[in-house]
Design an enzyme around this catalytic site. Structure first.
Site, PDB file in Angstrom:
ATOM      1  N   LYS A  92       0.844  -1.204   0.000  1.00  0.00           N
ATOM      2  CA  LYS A  92       0.000   0.000   0.000  1.00  0.00           C
ATOM      3  C   LYS A  92       0.880   1.256   0.000  1.00  0.00           C
ATOM      4  O   LYS A  92       0.682   2.170  -0.795  1.00  0.00           O
ATOM      5  CB  LYS A  92      -0.888  -0.026   1.250  1.00  0.00           C
ATOM      6  CG  LYS A  92      -2.088   0.871   1.189  1.00  0.00           C
ATOM      7  CD  LYS A  92      -2.836   0.876   2.529  1.00  0.00           C
ATOM      8  CE  LYS A  92      -3.457  -0.465   2.851  1.00  0.00           C
ATOM      9  NZ  LYS A  92      -4.291  -0.393   4.085  1.00  0.00           N
ATOM     10  N   LYS A 104       2.397  -3.507  11.129  1.00  0.00           N
ATOM     11  CA  LYS A 104       1.056  -3.673  11.695  1.00  0.00           C
ATOM     12  C   LYS A 104       1.168  -4.205  13.106  1.00  0.00           C
ATOM     13  O   LYS A 104       2.179  -4.827  13.456  1.00  0.00           O
ATOM     14  CB  LYS A 104       0.256  -4.671  10.858  1.00  0.00           C
ATOM     15  CG  LYS A 104      -1.247  -4.514  11.019  1.00  0.00           C
ATOM     16  CD  LYS A 104      -1.734  -3.338  10.214  1.00  0.00           C
ATOM     17  CE  LYS A 104      -3.219  -3.221  10.213  1.00  0.00           C
ATOM     18  NZ  LYS A 104      -3.640  -2.358   9.078  1.00  0.00           N
TER      19      LYS A 104
HETATM   20  N1  GLU Z   1      -4.973   0.961   9.568  1.00  0.00           N
HETATM   21  C1  GLU Z   1      -5.003   1.726   8.355  1.00  0.00           C
HETATM   22  C2  GLU Z   1      -4.657   0.859   7.165  1.00  0.00           C
HETATM   23  O1  GLU Z   1      -4.810  -0.348   7.192  1.00  0.00           O
HETATM   24  C3  GLU Z   1      -4.171   2.975   8.451  1.00  0.00           C
HETATM   25  C4  GLU Z   1      -2.704   2.760   8.700  1.00  0.00           C
HETATM   26  C5  GLU Z   1      -1.956   4.051   8.985  1.00  0.00           C
HETATM   27  O2  GLU Z   1      -2.556   5.112   8.977  1.00  0.00           O
HETATM   28  O3  GLU Z   1      -0.759   3.944   9.216  1.00  0.00           O
HETATM   29  O4  GLU Z   1      -4.304   1.344   6.130  1.00  0.00           O
END
Ligand code: GLU
Length: 429
Positions: A92, A104
């Site tokens: 991502k 994560k």
């Molecule tokens: N938890 C969100 C995601 O899966 C945001 C992660 C973030 O802002 O670092 O993209």
């Protein structure tokens, strides 16, 4: 599911590999998380007893920058899930060209069972346990399923206490008064909305003639449903973890949000001022929502919602993944054969981490932006990723998901190559 989530996630890598020239060593490296920790967190409950919680943090790949990703509080959290989510974050951040790798975290619990003070002790305990593993230039936390700005504030404060200095950039998604960014709370939904508004016209779809079902009425799902409703789409079904409602004539999303806020439940209501009346609707399950005869389906809840068990019953032509990993790789193949366009999580829901990046930049520079600045930059970032990904899919005739992986992988490969050979080829070269 018998197969591991991470194995399923890395199947996407295999699909993309057919189209990208990338060294086998680099690919081999990308199949494994760089570092994972599992911690036990002791928490004194309000009744005086002690309970130990299990927590995790994974730094999947940091070639492109410090690892970045949310922390999830959910009963199903386990190492395999956290590693898969960190894998997705890697791609991502690369797809959106953010200077981050993927990370994560999570704690296994049902947060609804804890009081606010217990939650605070747990969140601070989690930071105590992982403090040496994270940092503004190492690994940056953020909200995810069932975590919010309040929890991010506690985490940032606890980390700062341990460091004996204010460290706002270690956590994003904080309350605005202590370094949060305006627009972070609406960013995931708004980012998804920008992608939908850019992609649907390519199929000559106009809002007024487009029906949408949204699974999940959390921060992202509810907000996106409202943005779509405002833009004139016919949102005919929504659901939360307890089930959903369907009304072919379209639902009044602001009323439903208002009612949910007050009652914690989803009801098909139309509200005028403070008076809400129930409108005609059908009560449906989450499974039924996915199989509705709608144009657009938005899974915005949890992973593994569309699997080989129900993929052939999906009737929507376009799916926009707002949740992370709602479709398994086996289901992908069924949907592809049916001609369904799947716009993947690593693009569609990237608005959240994009504004997290903006928050990190603001924390480090000390200069805070207006909502207009944040949203304009968000739009630019989303389109800068969505358009080339779509062009790869269209020109090379591959699923949009594979195109997103190809696009991200090229960027990752370049970073791996540019960084040199130390990490990847230490032996024999
Ligand atoms: N938890 C969100 C995601 O899966 C945001 C992660 C973030 O802002 O670092 O993209």
């Amino acid at each position: 599911m018998s197969e591991s989530l991470l194995a399923d996630a890395s199947q996407r890598l295999e699909n993309a590999l057919k189209y990208v020239k990338i060294s086998e060593d680099a690919i081999e490296r990308l199949k494994y998380p760089k570092a994972s920790i599992s911690v036990s967190i002791p928490v004194r409950l309000d009744n005086g007893s002690l309970r130990i919680f299990q927590g995790y943090r994974v730094r999947y790949d940091d070639t492109r920058g410090p690892t970045k990703g949310g922390v999830r509080y959910h009963p199903n959290v386990c190492m395999d899930e956290v590693q898969s989510l960190a894998f997705w974050m890697t791609f991502k951040c690369a797809a959106l060209n953010l200077p981050f790798g993927g990370g994560k975290g999570g704690i296994t619990l049902n947060p609804k069972e804890l009081s606010r003070m217990e939650l605070e002790r747990l969140s601070r305990g989690y930071i105590d346990a992982i403090a040496d593993f994270i940092g503004p230039d190492v690994d940056i936390l953020a909200p995810d399923v069932y975590t919010n700005a309040m929890i991010m504030g506690w985490m940032m404060d606890q980390y700062s206490i341990l460091q004996r200095k204010l460290c706002p950039a270690v956590v994003t998604g904080k309350p605005i008064t202590i370094g949060g960014s305006v627009g972070r709370d609406t960013a995931t939904a708004l980012g998804a909305f920008f992608v939908m508004e850019a992609m649907l016209p390519k199929f000559d779809r106009r809002p007024q003639e487009t029906t949408v079902a949204v699974q999940g009425f959390g921060n992202a799902g509810a907000m996106l449903a409202e943005l779509l409703w405002q833009a004139g789409y016919k949102v005919v079904a929504v659901s939360d973890s307890k089930g959903g409602i369907y009304a072919p004539q379209g639902l009044d999303i602001p009323s439903i949000r208002h009612y949910k806020e007050a009652s914690r439940s989803i009801q098909a209501v139309y509200c005028k001022d403070t008076v809400c009346n129930i409108v005609e609707h059908t009560v449906i399950t989450n499974e039924e929502l996915l199989e509705l005869d709608v144009d657009v389906l938005v899974p915005a809840a949890l992973e593994n919602q569309i699997t080989s068990a129900n993929a052939d019953r999906i009737r929507a032509r376009y799916i926009f993944e707002v949740a992370n990993g709602p479709i398994t790789s086996a289901a992908d193949r069924v949907l592809e054969a049916k001609g369904v366009y799947v716009f993947p999580d690593i693009l569609v829901n990237a608005g959240g981490v994009t504004v997290s990046y903006f928050e990190w930049v603001q924390n480090r520079s000390g200069l805070y932006w207006t909502l207009d600045e944040v949203n304009q930059r968000l739009k630019q970032k989303m389109l800068d990723a969505a358009e080339p990904i779509w062009a790869i899919a269209r020109d090379q005739g591959m699923p949009v998901r594979t195109a997103a992986y190809v696009y991200a992988l090229e960027r990752l490969e370049e970073a791996i190559r540019t960084k040199g050979t130390r990490d990847y080829y230490l032996n024999g070269h």
